[in-house]
Design a protein around this motif. Structure first.
Motif, PDB file in Angstrom:
ATOM      1  N   ARG A 187       7.584  -3.465  -4.326  1.00 22.12           N
ATOM      2  CA  ARG A 187       7.254  -3.455  -5.747  1.00 22.12           C
ATOM      3  C   ARG A 187       7.054  -4.868  -6.301  1.00 22.12           C
ATOM      4  NH1 ARG A 187      11.957  -2.466  -7.584  1.00 22.12           N
ATOM      5  NH2 ARG A 187      11.982  -0.219  -7.173  1.00 22.12           N
TER       6      ARG A 187
ATOM      7  N   GLU B 139       0.836  -1.206   0.000  1.00 26.28           N
ATOM      8  CA  GLU B 139       0.000   0.000   0.000  1.00 26.28           C
ATOM      9  C   GLU B 139       0.865   1.248   0.000  1.00 26.28           C
ATOM     10  OE1 GLU B 139      -3.723   1.933   2.552  1.00 26.28           O
ATOM     11  OE2 GLU B 139      -2.559   0.274   3.382  1.00 26.28           O
ATOM     12  N   ARG B 140       1.996   1.179   0.689  1.00 23.90           N
ATOM     13  CA  ARG B 140       2.901   2.328   0.722  1.00 23.90           C
ATOM     14  C   ARG B 140       3.565   2.535  -0.644  1.00 23.90           C
ATOM     15  NH1 ARG B 140       5.582   2.550   6.741  1.00 23.90           N
ATOM     16  NH2 ARG B 140       3.746   1.845   7.880  1.00 23.90           N
ATOM     17  N   TYR B 141       3.868   1.416  -1.303  1.00 23.51           N
ATOM     18  CA  TYR B 141       4.453   1.558  -2.638  1.00 23.51           C
ATOM     19  C   TYR B 141       3.442   2.198  -3.587  1.00 23.51           C
ATOM     20  CZ  TYR B 141       6.913   0.679  -6.958  1.00 23.51           C
ATOM     21  OH  TYR B 141       7.564   0.848  -8.161  1.00 23.51           O
ATOM     22  N   THR B 142       2.183   1.823  -3.458  1.00 28.61           N
ATOM     23  CA  THR B 142       1.142   2.430  -4.297  1.00 28.61           C
ATOM     24  C   THR B 142       1.093   3.938  -4.078  1.00 28.61           C
ATOM     25  OG1 THR B 142      -0.169   0.401  -4.193  1.00 28.61           O
ATOM     26  CG2 THR B 142      -1.318   2.423  -4.832  1.00 28.61           C
ATOM     27  N   ALA B 143       1.294   4.363  -2.834  1.00 29.02           N
ATOM     28  CA  ALA B 143       1.190   5.787  -2.499  1.00 29.02           C
ATOM     29  C   ALA B 143       2.403   6.585  -2.963  1.00 29.02           C
ATOM     30  CB  ALA B 143       0.988   5.945  -0.993  1.00 29.02           C
ATOM     31  N   VAL B 144       3.615   6.080  -2.712  1.00 30.39           N
ATOM     32  CA  VAL B 144       4.814   6.897  -2.971  1.00 30.39           C
ATOM     33  C   VAL B 144       5.899   6.148  -3.734  1.00 30.39           C
ATOM     34  CG1 VAL B 144       4.420   8.343  -0.934  1.00 30.39           C
ATOM     35  CG2 VAL B 144       5.808   6.262  -0.720  1.00 30.39           C
TER      36      VAL B 144
ATOM     37  N   ILE C  10      10.003   0.313   1.048  1.00 27.95           N
ATOM     38  CA  ILE C  10       8.975   0.619   0.056  1.00 27.95           C
ATOM     39  C   ILE C  10       9.312   0.025  -1.311  1.00 27.95           C
ATOM     40  CG2 ILE C  10       7.878   2.519  -1.212  1.00 27.95           C
ATOM     41  CD1 ILE C  10       8.031   4.155   1.372  1.00 27.95           C
TER      42      ILE C  10
END
Length: 273
Positions: free
Chosen positions: A42, A10-15, A38
């Protein structure tokens, strides 16, 4: 599961795109530990997310079942005090250990309140109250009971039976003991409404004054200070046993034309006279 499972995707999706671009362009200032967590997300396969969600649901159901008949779960906030060197040597491990009791509250969607609880071996220590979501008010009420009370030295209108004593009672104060100050104070009668004395530290030439020591919640002392009218102040009052507690004092400028009543040994003796 918080950092090494699939939820970090979810953090990768954000930033993630921002961090990938920053790394590719050689941008300075990225924290390598955060960037590593992060960017590794991926390549997490989709099936791992579903597996982690299934495991989390089972664990959350069990946790809520255990909490069902409890007002709160009391745990240390953190299990230790790592040094900066220890964190630098193993940032992921150090943070995982620090989050041993806190990380689950995020994953399980729980409410939590952290409360300072003194010191252990000279270092600050705190506890945490945990409950189901939306139990914040209940946890805050319990936390209030865990907060150590503070002491307050009272020498005048807040004494038992005096006009401002109900103010203390309304703040949850309770009388601890009656004693005297150290013999380093002088007392004056102030022309205020209601009448009250002004206690001032003089050192040599002072006398012991009758004092009540009350204990009350820390937030009560804060409310008292916020509403305190001039020329009254709160400061450190030295007691006859050598200890010092917060107490009522007076601005020296207010004593210029006030009657010195030190010889009475206290406010109630002066009033009786």
């Amino acid at each position: 599961m918080l950092y090494q499972g699939a939820f970090v995707a979810e953090r990768y999706t954000a930033v993630g795109a921002f961090i990938d671009k920053a790394i590719a362009s050689g941008t300075e200032g990225l924290d390598p530990t955060v960037a590593g967590i992060i960017t590794r997300a991926r390549d997490i396969p989709a099936h791992q997310l579903y597996a982690d969600e299934e495991r989390l649901a089972a664990l959350r159901t069990r946790a809520l079942s255990e909490l069902a008949d409890a007002d709160a779960l009391l745990l240390p906030t953190t299990p230790g005090h790592p040094t900066l060197t220890e964190v630098a040597a193993d940032p992921l491990g150090a943070n995982a250990r620090l989050g041993r009791f806190t990380n689950s509250t995020n994953l399980f969607d729980l409410a939590a309140v952290a409360v300072p609880s003194g010191e252990v071996n000279g270092l600050p220590f705190g506890v945490m109250l945990i409950g189901p979501a939306f139990t914040d008010d209940r946890l805050a009420r319990i936390a209030r009971d865990l907060t150590p009370p503070v002491h307050l030295a009272v020498v005048g209108a807040h004494l038992t039976g005096q006009p401002l004593n109900p103010q203390l009672l309304s703040l949850g104060a309770r009388l601890d003991r009656t004693t005297t100050t150290a013999p380093v104070y002088r007392m004056h009668a102030l022309p205020t409404t209601p009448a009250k004395p002004g206690l001032v530290h003089v050192g040599e030439g002072g006398a012991a004054m009758e004092t009540e020591v009350w204990h009350l919640p820390a937030e009560g002392l804060g409310k008292l200070l916020a509403a305190l009218p001039r020329p009254m102040t709160l400061g450190s009052v030295q007691l006859s046993d050598g200890t010092s507690v917060p107490g009522f004092l007076c601005e020296p400028a207010a004593l210029e034309n006030a009657q010195d009543i030190t010889t009475y040994g206290g406010w109630r003796s002066y009033l009786r006279s």
